[in-house]
Scaffold this motif. Structure first.
Motif, short mmCIF file in Angstrom:
data_model
loop_
_atom_site.label_atom_id
_atom_site.label_comp_id
_atom_site.label_asym_id
_atom_site.label_seq_id
_atom_site.Cartn_x
_atom_site.Cartn_y
_atom_site.Cartn_z
N ALA A 283 0.71 -1.13 -0.11
CA ALA A 283 -0.20 -0.11 0.15
C ALA A 283 1.06 1.46 -0.20
O ALA A 283 0.52 2.38 -0.96
CB ALA A 283 -1.16 0.30 0.79
N LEU A 284 1.95 1.33 0.55
CA LEU A 284 2.80 2.56 1.00
C LEU A 284 3.44 2.48 -0.38
O LEU A 284 4.18 3.95 -0.84
CB LEU A 284 4.08 2.21 1.81
N HIS A 285 4.13 1.40 -1.33
CA HIS A 285 4.66 2.24 -2.49
C HIS A 285 3.55 1.87 -2.95
O HIS A 285 3.56 3.52 -4.28
CB HIS A 285 5.33 0.33 -2.90
N ALA A 286 2.23 1.69 -3.51
CA ALA A 286 1.51 2.74 -4.16
C ALA A 286 1.80 3.67 -4.60
O ALA A 286 1.00 4.53 -5.13
CB ALA A 286 -0.36 1.27 -4.43
N ALA A 287 1.59 3.87 -3.22
CA ALA A 287 1.03 5.65 -2.44
C ALA A 287 2.11 6.19 -2.75
O ALA A 287 1.78 7.86 -3.84
CB ALA A 287 0.52 5.64 -0.96
N LEU A 288 2.76 5.75 -2.71
CA LEU A 288 4.58 7.02 -3.07
C LEU A 288 4.23 6.77 -4.70
O LEU A 288 4.69 7.90 -5.40
CB LEU A 288 5.91 6.56 -2.73
N ALA A 289 3.83 5.68 -5.65
CA ALA A 289 3.98 6.00 -7.17
C ALA A 289 2.69 6.84 -7.00
O ALA A 289 3.00 8.01 -8.40
CB ALA A 289 3.53 4.12 -7.58
N GLN A 290 1.81 6.78 -6.87
CA GLN A 290 0.97 7.84 -7.10
C GLN A 290 1.63 9.29 -6.62
O GLN A 290 0.66 10.41 -7.68
CB GLN A 290 -0.58 7.43 -6.42
N ARG A 291 2.16 9.74 -5.49
CA ARG A 291 3.11 10.56 -5.96
C ARG A 291 4.10 10.95 -6.82
O ARG A 291 4.81 11.70 -6.87
CB ARG A 291 3.71 10.83 -4.55
N SER A 292 4.41 10.35 -7.97
CA SER A 292 5.43 10.25 -8.39
C SER A 292 6.32 10.01 -8.16
O SER A 292 7.48 10.75 -8.41
CB SER A 292 5.54 11.84 -9.46
#
Length: 836
Positions: A283-292
């Motif tokens: 979940a953290l990796h996905a959120a980081l990806a959304q933040r470019s």
């Protein structure tokens, strides 16, 4: 269904909500005076700032956990910025610590104790499985306490325990409440930071906050790592990116390691605002990806290497699988079997990791230690009579007991406390709010009177008036003329509930129970701060043999850890509460995790909440919105078409219909709405209510003497009160019977008008009447826990301003609380066997 015209007094019939809605009949006049209003969304994010700002929802009234980490309108306003600015200092006697100073001192003391204990442990941390690497590689020294500062929607926990100070006097003199921030930063440091902010295009008004958060050399830190700006409350990644581009120029890019590390920490902080103590790695990796962030794994590893975050591997228990694999005689086979066991990888901030581990250690000590030798089993058994018998028997033989039930079930912990006191035990009970303290003190006094009247006779819970008696001794009657309601005017009688932990709620100042009751019944915040309760021994432990914590769902991991760490060996702990209400404003879901872990006896009360309101709320708790008979207009539905009409009808109910038709004055009626912003949020409603009930110029920060207010002495706490006056010292309030002076620079952050509150601000308190406003634009914010909590704040009368159509029954039936990611269950499984 339609409302019952016969239930309306001097009003014409009004069509009610669609089938499935509660209600008996309209309680408001329709004078045709509706006004069109714009529908501005008032989602959970808006309420999310309420708990934290409680003078404002530790948390969205996002329903604890119902909201995410997104910004809301309130993120940049009011108490949400609590602690980020304002350097008010205490006035009055130098020898007497203010409440905020005691809280800060307590925080520092317990943090240091936890850090020392953790440092003494060697080897990897056991968190249900194994932690990758050495703890020493991941645990850095606890960072400086965040000084009360928080992101706008955030809600932090109660302060930590401080050494017991001398007993306060019956009536404390007014005292300015200092800021919960460290000492003011030198003006030179602020000026240097301001220069860097201006150079980077950031508002120079942030200079004081940045200097406070980053500490010495803040200007140099910003130049070296501009993304450190994300550590300041309310700053978002896109804003920090613009600041970094202005300072670094061509060197700035989305793949910058500093950016990835800062965004990782920011996301973990936002998750904490939504109630999570950690996030799963995916979940953290996905959120980081959304933040470019181009390489999320590298960003996480960088944060771990710098000690900004910690990683954990918690074992996953498959359904029906044993708690842990049986060890093999062959070490190699045992290791292989353990390696094959599924685990989940979690990333979390250090402060919550330490708190959760400290809580698990403390609870394990309570569960595994034998209760203190007090009286014989025969004494306990002879006292176990009536509806509290099961609870008394459970407490007699166990260190930790969970008790669940609604408002009426609080009589059972009261009977337990009375029994334990009669057996010679030192008892302390702690409620979430001063109003909860007052109500429990009245129950305890009734239980003790009943016990003295019949040593082994009738059940104290069935004594006349028990549990339904108000301060005047009139069962279930409106408290006309009394002034001890949570939102009432001044309470000037001696021994007022909020003065020093006292529990009198009786007009005239009579104590509800034995001498010393003010030490027996406290608030959680007062107990931890050392301003209320029995005090502490030389080792810093509470002087109690039995601690009863009421409103247990409101405990977050940090305040729960402080309580567990403060219990002496052999003491008993009872956590009592209603599992259907909103979860804590701060991170964690302690009560729900303990119920799920089944690590100790659980006693479910069979005492139902009485009356039409109790019947309605009980149905909501199981997902059913039932029609209830309300012959006395206990439940009234007021349909509205738009936001303007919702505001108009709300004001009409408070100022006219409820006082005239029900007999409950406006000062004893509370408005509850889903959020702070929007056309029908707390701001809009409070503006309209002030204009009708206490008009004035608002010469002091928008306030006038007589205004009802919601004061937030600490993030996540709301104390209703009213304005007394304003002068050079600040805004003078009376909250829970105690005088409070708020310095003028702190007023905007800690005080809001309080005719209308969010559900998170209202949890833990009850009023004779409540008006719950459900505007159409708030349909998406509704959940079963929110509705259950809001409707349950009413004691005698509930009006529902209904504009959400079928969204109300749908939310009750289908929308449960959003799950929170926590580590407490795994930590408990490693130390405490399931009770079965």
């Amino acid at each position: 269904m339609t409302t019952d015209p016969a239930a309306a007094e001097e009003t014409e019939p009004v069509t009610g909500p669609e089938p499935g809605g509660p209600g008996a009949g309209p309680g408001a006049e329709d004078d045709g005076g509706s006004a069109d209003g714009s529908r501005a969304p008032a989602g959970p994010d808006d309420e999310a700032a309420a708990g934290a700002t409680d003078a404002t929802d530790t948390d969205t009234d996002t329903d604890s956990g119902e909201g995410g980490a997104s910004e809301s309108e309130s993120e940049s306003e009011g108490p949400a910025a609590d602690g980020a600015s304002g350097d008010g200092t205490a006035t009055g006697t130098a020898a007497q610590l203010s409440e905020a100073e005691a809280e800060l001192a307590a925080q520092r003391e317990l943090r240091e104790r936890i850090e020392r204990r953790k440092a003494e442990k060697e080897g990897p941390i056991q968190a249900g499985a194994r932690l990758s690497g050495k703890a020493a590689d991941l645990l850095a020294a606890v960072r400086a306490v965040e000084s009360g500062e928080k992101p706008p929607a955030s809600v932090f926990t109660e302060p930590e325990p401080a050494p017991r100070r001398s007993a306060p006097e019956p009536v404390r003199p007014p005292q300015a409440m200092p800021s919960a921030t460290p000492a003011p930063v030198a003006s030179e440091a602020v000026d240097t930071v301001r220069a860097v902010l201006v150079e980077g295009g950031a508002p120079d008004a942030l200079a004081a906050q940045v200097a406070t958060v980053l500490g010495e050399g803040a200007d140099a830190q910003l130049r070296e790592d501009p993304w450190q700006l994300l550590r300041v409350a309310g700053v978002r990644p896109e804003q920090a990116d613009g600041f970094a581009r202005a300072l670094l120029g061509a060197e700035c890019g989305p793949d910058d390691e500093r950016r990835g590390r800062a965004v990782t920490v920011w996301l973990l902080e936002q998750a904490a605002l939504a109630g999570h103590t950690a996030l799963e790695a995916q979940a953290l990796h996905a959120a980081l990806a959304q933040r470019s962030v181009p390489d999320p794994d590298a960003a996480v590893q960088s944060a771990l290497a710098e000690g900004d975050a910690l990683v954990f591997q918690d074992a996953l228990d498959e359904p029906g699988a044993p708690p842990a694999p049986a060890p093999s005689k062959d070490d190699g086979e045992g290791e292989e079997g353990e390696a094959e066991r599924p685990v989940r990888v979690l990333i979390g901030l250090e402060r919550y990791a330490l708190a959760e581990e400290s809580l698990a250690d403390g609870l394990a000590r309570v569960v595994n230690s034998l209760p203190k030798e007090d009286r014989s089993a025969a004494d306990w058994e002879s006292a176990a009579t009536g509806s509290a018998a099961e609870l008394i028997r459970a407490v007699a033989g166990h260190g930790l007991v969970l008790h669940t039930g609604g408002e009426a079930s609080r009589a059972e912990p009261a009977a337990l406390a009375a029994t334990a006191r009669s057996l010679g035990l030192r008892v302390c009970a702690a409620a979430h709010t001063p109003d909860g303290r007052r109500r429990f003190a009245a129950l305890l006094a009734s239980a003790e009177r009943a016990g003295r009247g019949a040593a082994s006779g009738p059940d104290p819970l069935s004594a006349p008036g028990f549990g339904a008696e108000d301060e005047t001794g009139a069962p279930d009657g409106p408290r006309h003329g009394t002034d001890d309601g949570p939102g009432s005017p001044a309470r000037t009688h001696d021994g007022a509930a909020g003065t020093h932990g006292g529990t009198s709620g009786h007009p005239g100042g009579g104590q509800p129970g034995e001498a010393g009751t003010h030490e027996t019944v406290t608030t959680v915040a007062g107990l931890l701060a050392g301003t209320e309760g029995p005090g502490r021994d030389a080792d810093g432990m509470l002087r109690t043999d039995l601690l009863i914590v009421l409103d247990a769902p409101q405990l977050d991991v940090e305040s729960a850890a402080m309580l567990a760490e403060s219990l002496p060996d052999g003491a008993r702990l009872v956590l009592s509460g209603d599992p259907g209400v909103l979860w804590s404003a701060g991170p964690g879901r302690v009560f729900a995790d303990l119920l799920a872990a089944r690590a100790c006896p659980q006693v479910a009360s069979r005492t139902p909440d009485p009356g039409p309101i109790g019947e309605l709320v009980s149905g909501i708790g199981i997902g059913e919105l039932n029609q209830v008979a309300a012959p006395g207009k206990e439940v009234v539905i007021v349909p509205v078409r738009d936001a303007g009409e919702a505001v108009h009808r709300t004001v009409q109910l408070i100022a006219d219909s409820v006082p005239r038709a029900i007999g409950i004055p406006a000062e004893q009626t509370q408005v509850i709405t889903p959020g702070h912003g929007g056309a029908v949020g707390t701001r809009a409603l409070n503006t309209a209510l002030k204009e009708r009930l206490n008009p004035g110029p608002g010469r002091f920060g928008g306030f006038d003497p007589g205004d009802r207010i919601a004061y937030s002495p600490a993030p996540g706490r709301t104390v209703p009160g009213h304005v007394v006056k304003a002068d050079a010292d600040g805004l003078h309030l009376e909250c829970a019977g105690a005088p409070v002076v708020v310095p003028k620079e702190r007023v905007e952050q800690t005080v809001r008008h309080g005719w209308a509150l969010t559900a998170h601000q209202a949890v833990g308190a009850r009023w004779p009447a409540a008006v719950v406003v459900l505007p159409g634009d708030a349909a998406q914010a509704l959940t079963r826990p929110w509705i259950y909590t809001a409707f349950g704040r009413a004691e005698q009368h509930l009006s529902v301003v209904h504009g959400v159509d079928q969204a109300l029954p749908r939310a009750v039936a289908e929308v449960a609380a959003k799950p929170r990611t926590t580590r407490l269950p795994a930590l408990l499984r490693a130390q405490v066997p399931a009770a079965g």
